[in-house]
Structures are given as structure tokens and as C-alpha cells.
Design a protein around this motif. Structure first.
Motif, PDB file in Angstrom:
ATOM      1  N   LEU A 212       0.839  -1.199   0.000  1.00 52.50           N
ATOM      2  CA  LEU A 212       0.000   0.000   0.000  1.00 52.50           C
ATOM      3  C   LEU A 212       0.877   1.253   0.000  1.00 52.50           C
ATOM      4  O   LEU A 212       0.642   2.196  -0.756  1.00 52.50           O
ATOM      5  N   VAL A 213       1.900   1.239   0.839  1.00 56.05           N
ATOM      6  CA  VAL A 213       2.773   2.399   0.951  1.00 56.05           C
ATOM      7  C   VAL A 213       3.559   2.610  -0.341  1.00 56.05           C
ATOM      8  O   VAL A 213       3.793   3.743  -0.768  1.00 56.05           O
ATOM      9  N   ASP A 214       3.966   1.517  -0.965  1.00 56.44           N
ATOM     10  CA  ASP A 214       4.808   1.610  -2.154  1.00 56.44           C
ATOM     11  C   ASP A 214       4.037   1.970  -3.425  1.00 56.44           C
ATOM     12  O   ASP A 214       4.614   2.534  -4.360  1.00 56.44           O
ATOM     13  N   THR A 215       2.763   1.645  -3.472  1.00 56.64           N
ATOM     14  CA  THR A 215       2.018   1.812  -4.724  1.00 56.64           C
ATOM     15  C   THR A 215       0.962   2.911  -4.687  1.00 56.64           C
ATOM     16  O   THR A 215       0.610   3.464  -5.724  1.00 56.64           O
ATOM     17  N   GLU A 216       0.453   3.238  -3.525  1.00 52.57           N
ATOM     18  CA  GLU A 216      -0.600   4.259  -3.432  1.00 52.57           C
ATOM     19  C   GLU A 216       0.020   5.651  -3.501  1.00 52.57           C
ATOM     20  O   GLU A 216       0.875   6.002  -2.677  1.00 52.57           O
ATOM     21  N   PRO A 217      -0.360   6.482  -4.459  1.00 52.42           N
ATOM     22  CA  PRO A 217       0.220   7.826  -4.579  1.00 52.42           C
ATOM     23  C   PRO A 217       0.045   8.636  -3.298  1.00 52.42           C
ATOM     24  O   PRO A 217      -1.058   8.736  -2.755  1.00 52.42           O
ATOM     25  N   GLY A 218       1.127   9.197  -2.811  1.00 50.07           N
ATOM     26  CA  GLY A 218       1.086  10.046  -1.627  1.00 50.07           C
ATOM     27  C   GLY A 218       0.999   9.307  -0.312  1.00 50.07           C
ATOM     28  O   GLY A 218       1.020   9.939   0.753  1.00 50.07           O
ATOM     29  N   ALA A 219       0.934   7.962  -0.343  1.00 54.12           N
ATOM     30  CA  ALA A 219       0.732   7.200   0.892  1.00 54.12           C
ATOM     31  C   ALA A 219       1.926   7.318   1.833  1.00 54.12           C
ATOM     32  O   ALA A 219       1.756   7.458   3.047  1.00 54.12           O
ATOM     33  N   MET A 220       3.124   7.263   1.286  1.00 60.10           N
ATOM     34  CA  MET A 220       4.301   7.306   2.146  1.00 60.10           C
ATOM     35  C   MET A 220       4.406   8.632   2.887  1.00 60.10           C
ATOM     36  O   MET A 220       4.643   8.670   4.096  1.00 60.10           O
ATOM     37  N   GLU A 221       4.209   9.718   2.166  1.00 61.78           N
ATOM     38  CA  GLU A 221       4.282  11.039   2.797  1.00 61.78           C
ATOM     39  C   GLU A 221       3.195  11.186   3.854  1.00 61.78           C
ATOM     40  O   GLU A 221       3.441  11.702   4.951  1.00 61.78           O
ATOM     41  N   ALA A 222       1.993  10.713   3.545  1.00 66.01           N
ATOM     42  CA  ALA A 222       0.895  10.811   4.506  1.00 66.01           C
ATOM     43  C   ALA A 222       1.168   9.973   5.749  1.00 66.01           C
ATOM     44  O   ALA A 222       0.869  10.391   6.879  1.00 66.01           O
ATOM     45  N   LEU A 223       1.749   8.783   5.551  1.00 63.02           N
ATOM     46  CA  LEU A 223       2.054   7.914   6.690  1.00 63.02           C
ATOM     47  C   LEU A 223       3.162   8.514   7.550  1.00 63.02           C
ATOM     48  O   LEU A 223       3.114   8.432   8.783  1.00 63.02           O
ATOM     49  N   LEU A 224       4.152   9.137   6.923  1.00 65.68           N
ATOM     50  CA  LEU A 224       5.200   9.808   7.676  1.00 65.68           C
ATOM     51  C   LEU A 224       4.617  10.908   8.563  1.00 65.68           C
ATOM     52  O   LEU A 224       4.987  11.052   9.730  1.00 65.68           O
ATOM     53  N   LYS A 225       3.699  11.669   8.014  1.00 65.25           N
ATOM     54  CA  LYS A 225       3.068  12.739   8.788  1.00 65.25           C
ATOM     55  C   LYS A 225       2.237  12.167   9.927  1.00 65.25           C
ATOM     56  O   LYS A 225       2.209  12.717  11.035  1.00 65.25           O
ATOM     57  N   LEU A 226       1.553  11.054   9.669  1.00 64.36           N
ATOM     58  CA  LEU A 226       0.757  10.414  10.716  1.00 64.36           C
ATOM     59  C   LEU A 226       1.651   9.888  11.825  1.00 64.36           C
ATOM     60  O   LEU A 226       1.346  10.059  13.019  1.00 64.36           O
ATOM     61  N   GLU A 227       2.751   9.240  11.455  1.00 63.08           N
ATOM     62  CA  GLU A 227       3.696   8.736  12.457  1.00 63.08           C
ATOM     63  C   GLU A 227       4.200   9.878  13.344  1.00 63.08           C
ATOM     64  O   GLU A 227       4.258   9.749  14.566  1.00 63.08           O
ATOM     65  N   THR A 228       4.554  10.977  12.714  1.00 67.74           N
ATOM     66  CA  THR A 228       5.074  12.119  13.459  1.00 67.74           C
ATOM     67  C   THR A 228       4.023  12.692  14.405  1.00 67.74           C
ATOM     68  O   THR A 228       4.324  13.035  15.554  1.00 67.74           O
ATOM     69  N   ALA A 229       2.790  12.775  13.932  1.00 71.73           N
ATOM     70  CA  ALA A 229       1.724  13.337  14.756  1.00 71.73           C
ATOM     71  C   ALA A 229       1.388  12.447  15.943  1.00 71.73           C
ATOM     72  O   ALA A 229       1.075  12.934  17.039  1.00 71.73           O
ATOM     73  N   ALA A 230       1.468  11.139  15.758  1.00 68.98           N
ATOM     74  CA  ALA A 230       1.078  10.204  16.813  1.00 68.98           C
ATOM     75  C   ALA A 230       2.203   9.897  17.792  1.00 68.98           C
ATOM     76  O   ALA A 230       1.951   9.483  18.924  1.00 68.98           O
ATOM     77  N   ALA A 231       3.451  10.088  17.357  1.00 66.92           N
ATOM     78  CA  ALA A 231       4.607   9.627  18.133  1.00 66.92           C
ATOM     79  C   ALA A 231       4.654  10.178  19.550  1.00 66.92           C
ATOM     80  O   ALA A 231       5.051   9.477  20.482  1.00 66.92           O
ATOM     81  N   GLY A 232       4.296  11.439  19.708  1.00 65.92           N
ATOM     82  CA  GLY A 232       4.407  12.059  21.013  1.00 65.92           C
ATOM     83  C   GLY A 232       3.202  11.873  21.907  1.00 65.92           C
ATOM     84  O   GLY A 232       3.221  12.309  23.068  1.00 65.92           O
ATOM     85  N   GLN A 233       2.156  11.223  21.415  1.00 65.45           N
ATOM     86  CA  GLN A 233       0.936  11.041  22.203  1.00 65.45           C
ATOM     87  C   GLN A 233       1.008   9.732  22.986  1.00 65.45           C
ATOM     88  O   GLN A 233       1.103   8.651  22.397  1.00 65.45           O
ATOM     89  N   PRO A 234       0.961   9.800  24.318  1.00 63.89           N
ATOM     90  CA  PRO A 234       1.120   8.604  25.154  1.00 63.89           C
ATOM     91  C   PRO A 234       0.159   7.474  24.801  1.00 63.89           C
ATOM     92  O   PRO A 234       0.508   6.300  24.965  1.00 63.89           O
ATOM     93  N   ALA A 235      -1.020   7.793  24.309  1.00 62.43           N
ATOM     94  CA  ALA A 235      -1.993   6.753  23.992  1.00 62.43           C
ATOM     95  C   ALA A 235      -1.477   5.785  22.938  1.00 62.43           C
ATOM     96  O   ALA A 235      -1.901   4.626  22.895  1.00 62.43           O
ATOM     97  N   PHE A 236      -0.555   6.231  22.087  1.00 56.85           N
ATOM     98  CA  PHE A 236      -0.046   5.390  21.017  1.00 56.85           C
ATOM     99  C   PHE A 236       1.265   4.687  21.369  1.00 56.85           C
ATOM    100  O   PHE A 236       1.733   3.842  20.609  1.00 56.85           O
ATOM    101  N   HIS A 237       1.852   5.027  22.497  1.00 56.13           N
ATOM    102  CA  HIS A 237       3.123   4.414  22.864  1.00 56.13           C
ATOM    103  C   HIS A 237       2.996   2.903  23.026  1.00 56.13           C
ATOM    104  O   HIS A 237       3.919   2.157  22.692  1.00 56.13           O
ATOM    105  N   ALA A 238       1.876   2.453  23.542  1.00 55.84           N
ATOM    106  CA  ALA A 238       1.711   1.026  23.832  1.00 55.84           C
ATOM    107  C   ALA A 238       1.740   0.168  22.578  1.00 55.84           C
ATOM    108  O   ALA A 238       2.088  -1.015  22.648  1.00 55.84           O
ATOM    109  N   VAL A 239       1.381   0.723  21.421  1.00 54.06           N
ATOM    110  CA  VAL A 239       1.306  -0.094  20.207  1.00 54.06           C
ATOM    111  C   VAL A 239       2.505   0.104  19.285  1.00 54.06           C
ATOM    112  O   VAL A 239       2.597  -0.545  18.247  1.00 54.06           O
TER     113      VAL A 239
END
Length: 250
Positions: A212-239
């Protein structure tokens, strides 16, 4: 600039941004542009070379001569040979390889999982730091492994990771040890460090199908932004697959 190629940046972008910003801040506090950085277990220079490109001096301590040879080649290709030193050794020999209180920052990524005594290893790292120095710790997350094994249908292994003292799912588990955020925090405090921030690393990257990341246009950039946004939120640390802890020596 991420320290790896775009595809693998999904696994390193969060850590790189935290480290880059912390080094910039520390250099400003000290009033000098060049810091002395120790990268223990730094291998082929995935972080050391980008740190050197920022203008800092980096000493990479790693037990593998092959990895250090690749590091020297990568540093030469990047034009930072004069800023990167390759030293064969590990956390046990570190006090003999790096002078006490000589480093402004220490990177310890993927090391505490494999050493015999994490507390002793971290103590050796802290011993190289000057007052106010930075420590970047990256380690495998026990709770993230529980989720990964469960989603793969290995429910007994998931429960074993959850309950086992070292967070392993069995004899075939390639990771010798995993940590919770609380365990990493206690290790840091026990070594005389003050925890500044905790981030979840690879919260989604290891769960999303690569195709999905390799073939969907814009998916990688969007996922990078999502990772960055979620990284600092304690609720996501567990997963998250890994936990990144930034600390300072008081």
C-alpha cells in the motif's frame, strides 16, 4: 533530511527529528556549533553520518569490523570523513575507548535489548557525558510486540511476550529483551538521567501493508506525517514497535 532512504524513513523519521532538534538546542545552549557525539552500536552510520553532516564530531563504537568498514565508506561518500571516527568495541569496553565526561551526546539505539546488563551498559554510556549531556535511547517495545504477534495470529506467543520477564515470545525470538516505557524510564533515572520526552516509533509503519505504501500515490508522505503526529501522544506508545526516550544528565 532523513538519515535513510525514503522507504526506510518510515522507521527512522521520528527519532531523527527528535535527535536533530535536541542537538541543535544543546549546541545553542553551549554556544558552540560543534558537539562531541558518541554513537554506541552505531554500525554502518545510519545516524552517525547524518549527525556529522550537521557539523558534529561523531565517534561510533561497534563490535563489528565489517559494519565499521561500511561506516568509513559511507562517511567518505558523504564527505564527512574528518568528523567520523570508527572504534571497535561495545558498552563493556566503552570506558576504555571514550574518555569520561568527554561527550555532549550519546546515541544508544538498539543496544539495551542485546547487552547482558542494561543498567550497567547505560551507566557506562552516562559516564562519557559532560554535565547537561543528551542521551537518545531507542529500544524494542514489549507491548508493541504483543500486538504484532496477536495480529499475526500467534496468540500464545503474544501472551508469552506480555508475561515473560524479558518480553520474549519464545526460544526462536530474535530479540533478546524488550522494554515497557516504564522500564526504560526507571533505567534512565537509575543512571542519573532526567527524562525529557518519550516517543512511540513505528506506531503504524509495521502494521500497514508495504504494498500500500509503495504503490498508493502520496501514501508514504501521509504515513510519515501520521507517524510524526502520533509519536508524542502517550496513547499510542503502547502499540509502537519501538520506544524512543530522550534524556539529559543533570
Amino acid at each position: 533530511m532523513y538519515p535513510t532512504r525514503p522507504r526506510s524513513a518510515l522507521r527512522t523519521a521520528v527519532v531523527w527529528e527528535v535527535v536533530r532538534a535536541a542537538l541543535e538546542k544543546r549546541a545553542g545552549e553551549l554556544g558552540r556549533p560543534v558537539l562531541d557525539v558518541v554513537d554506541t552500536g552505531g554500525g554502518t552510520g545510519n545516524f552517525a553520518v547524518p549527525v556529522a553532516r550537521l557539523g558534529h564530531r561523531v565517534t561510533v563504537v561497534d563490535p563489528s569490523p565489517d559494519a565499521l568498514f561500511a561506516l568509513e565508506r559511507r562517511a567518505a561518500e558523504a564527505g564527512v570523513t574528518g568528523l567520523v571516527s570508527a572504534v571497535q568495541g561495545d558498552t563493556q569496553t566503552l570506558p576504555d575507548l571514550v574518555a569520561a565526561k568527554s561527550a555532549d551526546a550519546v546515541l544508544c539505539h538498539g543496544v539495551l535489548e542485546v547487552v547482558d546488563d542494561p543498567a550497567e551498559a547505560l551507566g557506562s554510556l552516562v559516564g562519557t557525558l559532560r554535565k547537561g549531556g543528551l542521551v537518545s535511547l531507542l529500544a524494542a517495545n514489549r507491548n508493541g510486540a504483543v500486538l504484532a504477534r496477536a495480529l499475526a495470529g500467534h496468540f500464545n506467543e503474544a501472551r508469552t511476550v506480555l508475561e515473560a520477564a524479558e518480553g520474549r515470545w519464545g526460544a526462536g525470538d530474535p530479540v533478546p529483551r524488550r522494554f515497557t516505557g516504564e522500564e526504560l524510564g526507571r533505567l534512565a533515572v537509575g543512571a542519573g538521567l532526567r527524562v525529557e520526552s518519550v516517543h512511540g516509533v513505528r506506531v503504524f509503519a509495521d502494521l500497514v501493508p508495504g504494498v500500500l505504501v509503495d504503490t498508493e500515490p502520496g501514501a508514504m508522505e501521509a504515513l510519515l506525517k501520521l507517524e510524526t503526529a502520533a509519536a508524542g501522544q502517550p496513547a499510542f506508545h503502547a502499540v509502537a514497535t519501538q520506544l524512543h526516550l530522550l534524556a539529559t544528565l543533570a
